[in-house]
Design a protein around this motif. Structure first.
Motif, PDB file in Angstrom:
ATOM      1  N   GLY A  12     -10.292   6.442  -6.501  1.00  0.00           N
ATOM      2  CA  GLY A  12     -10.038   5.034  -6.214  1.00  0.00           C
ATOM      3  C   GLY A  12      -9.924   4.680  -4.745  1.00  0.00           C
ATOM      4  O   GLY A  12      -9.542   3.565  -4.397  1.00  0.00           O
ATOM      5  N   GLY A  14     -12.313   4.314  -2.589  1.00  0.00           N
ATOM      6  CA  GLY A  14     -13.353   3.418  -2.085  1.00  0.00           C
ATOM      7  C   GLY A  14     -14.685   4.070  -1.798  1.00  0.00           C
ATOM      8  O   GLY A  14     -15.511   3.508  -1.077  1.00  0.00           O
ATOM      9  N   LYS A  15     -14.963   5.228  -2.406  1.00  0.00           N
ATOM     10  CA  LYS A  15     -16.224   5.920  -2.164  1.00  0.00           C
ATOM     11  C   LYS A  15     -17.421   5.107  -2.674  1.00  0.00           C
ATOM     12  O   LYS A  15     -18.415   4.935  -1.983  1.00  0.00           O
ATOM     13  CB  LYS A  15     -16.222   7.297  -2.859  1.00  0.00           C
ATOM     14  CG  LYS A  15     -15.148   8.253  -2.363  1.00  0.00           C
ATOM     15  CD  LYS A  15     -15.169   9.581  -3.112  1.00  0.00           C
ATOM     16  CE  LYS A  15     -14.796   9.475  -4.580  1.00  0.00           C
ATOM     17  NZ  LYS A  15     -13.407   9.023  -4.830  1.00  0.00           N
ATOM     18  N   THR A  16     -17.298   4.633  -3.920  1.00  0.00           N
ATOM     19  CA  THR A  16     -18.419   3.906  -4.517  1.00  0.00           C
ATOM     20  C   THR A  16     -18.651   2.586  -3.799  1.00  0.00           C
ATOM     21  O   THR A  16     -19.795   2.178  -3.575  1.00  0.00           O
ATOM     22  CB  THR A  16     -18.142   3.663  -6.017  1.00  0.00           C
ATOM     23  OG1 THR A  16     -17.832   4.916  -6.621  1.00  0.00           O
ATOM     24  CG2 THR A  16     -19.337   3.058  -6.704  1.00  0.00           C
ATOM     25  N   THR A  17     -17.570   1.934  -3.417  1.00  0.00           N
ATOM     26  CA  THR A  17     -17.680   0.674  -2.666  1.00  0.00           C
ATOM     27  C   THR A  17     -18.445   0.913  -1.368  1.00  0.00           C
ATOM     28  O   THR A  17     -19.352   0.145  -1.019  1.00  0.00           O
ATOM     29  CB  THR A  17     -16.269   0.135  -2.357  1.00  0.00           C
ATOM     30  OG1 THR A  17     -15.562   0.008  -3.591  1.00  0.00           O
ATOM     31  CG2 THR A  17     -16.323  -1.199  -1.644  1.00  0.00           C
ATOM     32  N   LYS A 158      -9.383  -0.581   2.437  1.00  0.00           N
ATOM     33  CA  LYS A 158      -8.455  -1.615   1.954  1.00  0.00           C
ATOM     34  C   LYS A 158      -7.586  -2.168   3.085  1.00  0.00           C
ATOM     35  O   LYS A 158      -6.445  -2.591   2.853  1.00  0.00           O
ATOM     36  CB  LYS A 158      -7.611  -1.092   0.779  1.00  0.00           C
ATOM     37  CG  LYS A 158      -8.508  -0.436  -0.291  1.00  0.00           C
ATOM     38  CD  LYS A 158      -7.800  -0.040  -1.546  1.00  0.00           C
ATOM     39  CE  LYS A 158      -8.755   0.770  -2.414  1.00  0.00           C
ATOM     40  NZ  LYS A 158      -8.205   1.243  -3.666  1.00  0.00           N
ATOM     41  N   ASP A 160      -7.950  -4.800   4.435  1.00  0.00           N
ATOM     42  CA  ASP A 160      -7.767  -6.241   4.224  1.00  0.00           C
ATOM     43  C   ASP A 160      -6.539  -6.552   3.383  1.00  0.00           C
ATOM     44  O   ASP A 160      -5.991  -7.643   3.462  1.00  0.00           O
ATOM     45  CB  ASP A 160      -9.019  -6.833   3.551  1.00  0.00           C
ATOM     46  CG  ASP A 160      -9.428  -6.062   2.287  1.00  0.00           C
ATOM     47  OD1 ASP A 160      -9.237  -4.821   2.244  1.00  0.00           O
ATOM     48  OD2 ASP A 160      -9.924  -6.699   1.338  1.00  0.00           O
ATOM     49  N   GLY A 188     -13.908  -3.053   2.893  1.00  0.00           N
ATOM     50  CA  GLY A 188     -14.761  -3.058   1.709  1.00  0.00           C
ATOM     51  C   GLY A 188     -16.146  -3.628   1.960  1.00  0.00           C
ATOM     52  O   GLY A 188     -16.987  -3.627   1.084  1.00  0.00           O
TER      53      GLY A 188
HETATM   54  N1  LIG Z   1      -9.642  -5.165  -1.109  1.00  0.00           N
HETATM   55  C1  LIG Z   1     -10.337  -4.030  -1.043  1.00  0.00           C
HETATM   56  N2  LIG Z   1     -10.630  -3.371  -2.179  1.00  0.00           N
HETATM   57  C2  LIG Z   1     -11.337  -2.219  -2.093  1.00  0.00           C
HETATM   58  C3  LIG Z   1     -11.768  -1.684  -0.852  1.00  0.00           C
HETATM   59  N3  LIG Z   1     -12.423  -0.517  -1.090  1.00  0.00           N
HETATM   60  C4  LIG Z   1     -12.409  -0.337  -2.429  1.00  0.00           C
HETATM   61  N4  LIG Z   1     -11.766  -1.357  -3.049  1.00  0.00           N
HETATM   62  C5  LIG Z   1     -11.498  -1.525  -4.494  1.00  0.00           C
HETATM   63  O1  LIG Z   1     -10.787  -0.368  -4.923  1.00  0.00           O
HETATM   64  C6  LIG Z   1     -11.207   0.024  -6.227  1.00  0.00           C
HETATM   65  C7  LIG Z   1     -11.656   1.484  -6.198  1.00  0.00           C
HETATM   66  O2  LIG Z   1     -12.814   1.564  -5.354  1.00  0.00           O
HETATM   67  P1  LIG Z   1     -14.038   2.537  -5.653  1.00  0.00           P
HETATM   68  O3  LIG Z   1     -15.059   2.273  -4.610  1.00  0.00           O
HETATM   69  O4  LIG Z   1     -14.448   2.467  -7.061  1.00  0.00           O
HETATM   70  O5  LIG Z   1     -13.313   3.925  -5.392  1.00  0.00           O
HETATM   71  P2  LIG Z   1     -13.851   5.407  -5.688  1.00  0.00           P
HETATM   72  O6  LIG Z   1     -13.310   6.254  -4.609  1.00  0.00           O
HETATM   73  O7  LIG Z   1     -15.325   5.391  -5.876  1.00  0.00           O
HETATM   74  O8  LIG Z   1     -13.110   5.705  -7.045  1.00  0.00           O
HETATM   75  P3  LIG Z   1     -13.338   6.948  -8.094  1.00  0.00           P
HETATM   76  O9  LIG Z   1     -14.775   6.889  -8.520  1.00  0.00           O
HETATM   77  O10 LIG Z   1     -12.357   6.633  -9.168  1.00  0.00           O
HETATM   78  O11 LIG Z   1     -12.986   8.203  -7.394  1.00  0.00           O
HETATM   79  C8  LIG Z   1     -12.280  -0.946  -6.626  1.00  0.00           C
HETATM   80  O12 LIG Z   1     -11.687  -1.948  -7.412  1.00  0.00           O
HETATM   81  C9  LIG Z   1     -12.769  -1.515  -5.313  1.00  0.00           C
HETATM   82  O13 LIG Z   1     -13.268  -2.823  -5.443  1.00  0.00           O
HETATM   83  C10 LIG Z   1     -11.405  -2.406   0.346  1.00  0.00           C
HETATM   84  O14 LIG Z   1     -11.687  -2.002   1.476  1.00  0.00           O
HETATM   85  N5  LIG Z   1     -10.696  -3.578   0.179  1.00  0.00           N
END
Ligand SMILES: Nc1nc2c(ncn2[C@@H]2O[C@H](COP(=O)(O)OP(=O)(O)OP(=O)(O)O)[C@@H](O)[C@H]2O)c(=O)[nH]1
Length: 349
Positions: A12, A14-17, A158, A160, A188
């Protein structure tokens, strides 16, 4: 040589984002992406597929422990398909790991495979750290600390929505764990893709800048008013044991002797040496040799065209866990004296 970048970071964070945004950048549309996920449902894959067709999902579980050969197969497969024209040619590979993966074995998987090594090289390991939950995650889980230590770029996400004071505390902790890696914030969107994935040590044109970047961080920290050693294991009720130290030696060293010593050190203590980076003044060359490694893996040494400044001493930065700086310093010192080529290395603060 096509760079293989690794995106790591806790669940969670933010890798996928990050990947989704990067792949929207036309300059990065020629990227092949390999997504590694736990579980049955490839959610990240579905998210990514909306924007990019060149995304492959590695379905058989965690890259880091059981199925490293799958990663090798996938990279070879991508290469074969591009060579046959079955998929468009690509200029870089980005591997997104699961949140609990240890990135070090992924790096060694790519570095160790002879066929892959002919066409691919390691690019940057980019680590996302959750700006909201990062401190709590670091206190509760072992993985993020290692992901941070191994990274070439750290992205605090995050920004922001996180409290400024909490962000600053998190960044101090991250910098204490890894003082030599540049750090950026993200909200993000609007990622600096070139900083994260474009510039890396393996690219000859960018190498000097990269070396200057980490040398400056190694010697001065992220902020001169706020030296990294102060922050180590500060508050947070969590003593990690991860330390960074710099060995500096004033005289030229014998590359062969040094190479034998480093190989022996990593063979014996590789799991404790999370990261090693150094610039060496070697007897065999008037220009510096750059070494870098992740745990048991030492990348092939790189030559710089010129010295970054007037300082001609060799400097090696270690990020280590559970091993005393003094032990490594004494060991190298003894070895170099025994091979009677060099002076005693002295640590710097
Ligand atoms: N406000 C905000 N939300 C963010 C940011 N980066 C990620 N998110 C939110 O955080 C949540 C998790 O982000 P992902 O990008 O799915 O994280 P991940 O690392 O790929 O997660 P996993 O696949 O579970 O390991 C999502 O709801 C995103 O929209 C950011 O910089 N700002």
């Amino acid at each position: 040589m096509i760079p293989v970048n690794v995106v790591t970071g806790f669940l969670g964070s933010g890798k996928t984002t990050l990947l989704r945004e990067i792949l929207r950048d036309p300059a990065f549309s020629d990227s092949a992406v390999i997504v590694n996920e736990f579980g049955e449902v490839g959610l990240d894959h579905m998210l990514l597929e909306e924007v990019e067709e060149g995304v492959l999902l590695l379905e058989s579980g965690c890259i880091c422990c059981t199925v490293r050969s799958d990663l090798q197969d996938t990279i070879r497969d991508l290469h074969d398909k591009a060579a046959r024209g079955a998929i468009p040619p690509f200029k870089r590979v980005i591997v997104e790991t699961t949140g609990v993966a240890d990135p070090a074995p992924i790096v060694s998987t790519i570095a160790a495979e002879p066929v892959i090594r002919q066409h691919f090289r390691i690019g940057n390991v980019v680590c996302t750290v959750d700006g909201m939950n990062g401190l709590a995650t670091l206190a509760a889980h072992p993985e993020p600390e290692k992901q941070i230590a191994v990274a070439d770029r750290i992205l605090v996400t995050k920004a922001d929505i996180a409290e400024p004071a909490a962000l600053a505390a998190l960044e101090a902790r991250v910098q204490a764990l890894n003082p030599v890696t540049p750090l950026a914030r993200s909200t993000g969107q609007g990622f600096d893709a070139d900083f994260l994935f474009g510039a890396d040590l393996g690219d000859a044109a960018r190498r000097d800048d990269e070396v200057n970047r980490w040398l400056a961080l190694a010697e001065h920290g992220h902020d001169d008013h706020h030296h990294h050693h102060h922050d180590h294991a500060h508050g947070h009720g969590h003593t990690s044991g991860t330390t960074t130290f710099v060995l500096r030696f004033p005289e030229r060293i014998d590359w062969t002797a040094f190479g034998v010593w480093l190989t022996a050190l990593l063979h014996a203590h590789g799991e404790k040496i999370l990261r090693v980076k150094g610039i060496l003044n070697v007897l065999e060359s008037d220009t510096p040799v750059v070494i870098h490694g992740v745990q048991h893996v030492v990348h092939p040494p790189l030559h710089l065209a010129r010295w970054p400044d007037d300082d001609r001493s060799s400097r090696i930065v270690f990020i280590a866990r559970g091993v005393e700086a003094d032990l490594i310093r004494r060991s190298l010192s003894a070895y170099l004296i025994a091979t009677s080529k060099s002076a005693r290395p002295d640590p710097v603060a």
